[in-house]
Design a protein around this motif. Structure first.
Motif: not given
Length: 301
Positions: A131, A231, A245, A247, A255
């Motif tokens: 994570q 996330w 955001s 990325v 996603h």
């Protein structure tokens, strides 16, 4: 019979779905890959890939050919490697625990693990996701032997290994955001947004500044929005119009969903990925596993 480059170019492109990355992995030019694929398509009598300015996808014919060729290719590669290790008297046995962050990192880890299990049947590979809110905790606790993750990491007890690959950086925005319809935006444009970030006392400050900057290159402030811990929370905040955001642009392959859009950050540095391991060193089984990763995904020099 297929020529070796035809086979490797096809299978690598079927995995990467990107001519540039395929060429880099095979140490040839992009033009050579295109020429080789066209030659192969003429031999099989139909298109294997659909190409556009934005993406490359397999056709149905291409999917069938990939599924037919991949097992045989992997078996040949594994058999050759096993013969080499047997001749050299190498026998690796044990457990290697590998962490990854991001599904594209996970894909490489799983691919390497599949080959490792064939080549070293006496060994075990355990894979787990790392994570972002605790990027080094499992390694420091002795729960993973090495991990594939985002650079930079500059810690006295951690080795930052070679760069394995790099991904263009993008911006995740609400589908109705003014940026959503653009080909790309600039890092300077972040001053006109609210940036959804992550929060954790376990993430190094230099890492946060690299991925969630507080100012633009010219010094304009970037509004810091909600600080999340996972996330999926970022996806929710962005889809609800709370903010944007940063990325890896490749995240759109994993996603994409209603309410979200991905746009390139044209002047942002890419996101670099590589392996980390404890400064105390790697076990023989972990070293053997890393050798396989280098074999299937040549590090960037």
């Amino acid at each position: 019979m297929l020529e070796r480059l035809e086979l490797e170019a096809f299978l690598t492109l079927a995995e990467e779905l990107h001519f540039g990355r395929t060429a880099k992995r095979l140490h040839v030019t992009t033009g050579r890959i295109s020429q080789t694929i066209r030659k192969l398509e003429r031999r099989v009598g139909g298109p294997l890939f659909e190409r556009s300015s934005r993406k490359v996808t397999l056709t149905t014919l291409g999917e069938h050919l990939r599924d037919d060729l991949r097992p045989a290719y992997d078996q040949i590669a594994a058999g050759l490697a096993l013969a080499i290790t047997t001749t050299r008297g190498v026998r690796v046995k044990g457990v290697v625990r590998v962490g990854f962050s991001g599904p594209w990192c996970g894909n490489l880890v799983v691919k390497a693990a599949d080959l490792f299990r064939v080549r070293y049947p006496d060994s075990v590979v355990e894979i787990q996701e790392i994570q972002l809110v605790d990027p080094l905790g499992r390694m420091r606790a002795g729960e993973v032997d090495l991990q594939l993750t985002e650079f930079p990491i500059d810690e006295p007890d951690v080795v930052q290994g070679p760069l394995m690959f790099a991904e263009p950086r993008g911006l995740l925005v609400p589908a109705d955001h003014p940026f959503a319809g653009k080909e790309s935006v600039s890092v300077e444009d972040l001053a006109d947004t609210t940036l959804v970030t992550i929060v954790s006392e376990l993430v190094p400050c230099y890492w946060m500044d690299y991925y969630f900057p507080r100012t633009t290159p010219s010094g304009r402030p970037i509004t810091q929005g909600p600080a999340t811990r996972f996330w999926p929370e970022v996806l929710v905040h962005v889809s609800m119009g709370v903010g944007v955001s940063t990325v890896a642009l490749r995240a759109k392959d994993f996603h994409s969903r209603p309410g979200l859009a991905f746009v390139a950050l044209r002047d942002a540095p890419p996101i670099d990925y590589g392996f980390l391991w404890p400064r105390t060193g790697l076990s023989p089984v972990a070293s053997a596993w890393l050798d396989i990763v280098h074999e299937i995904a040549t590090p960037i020099r």
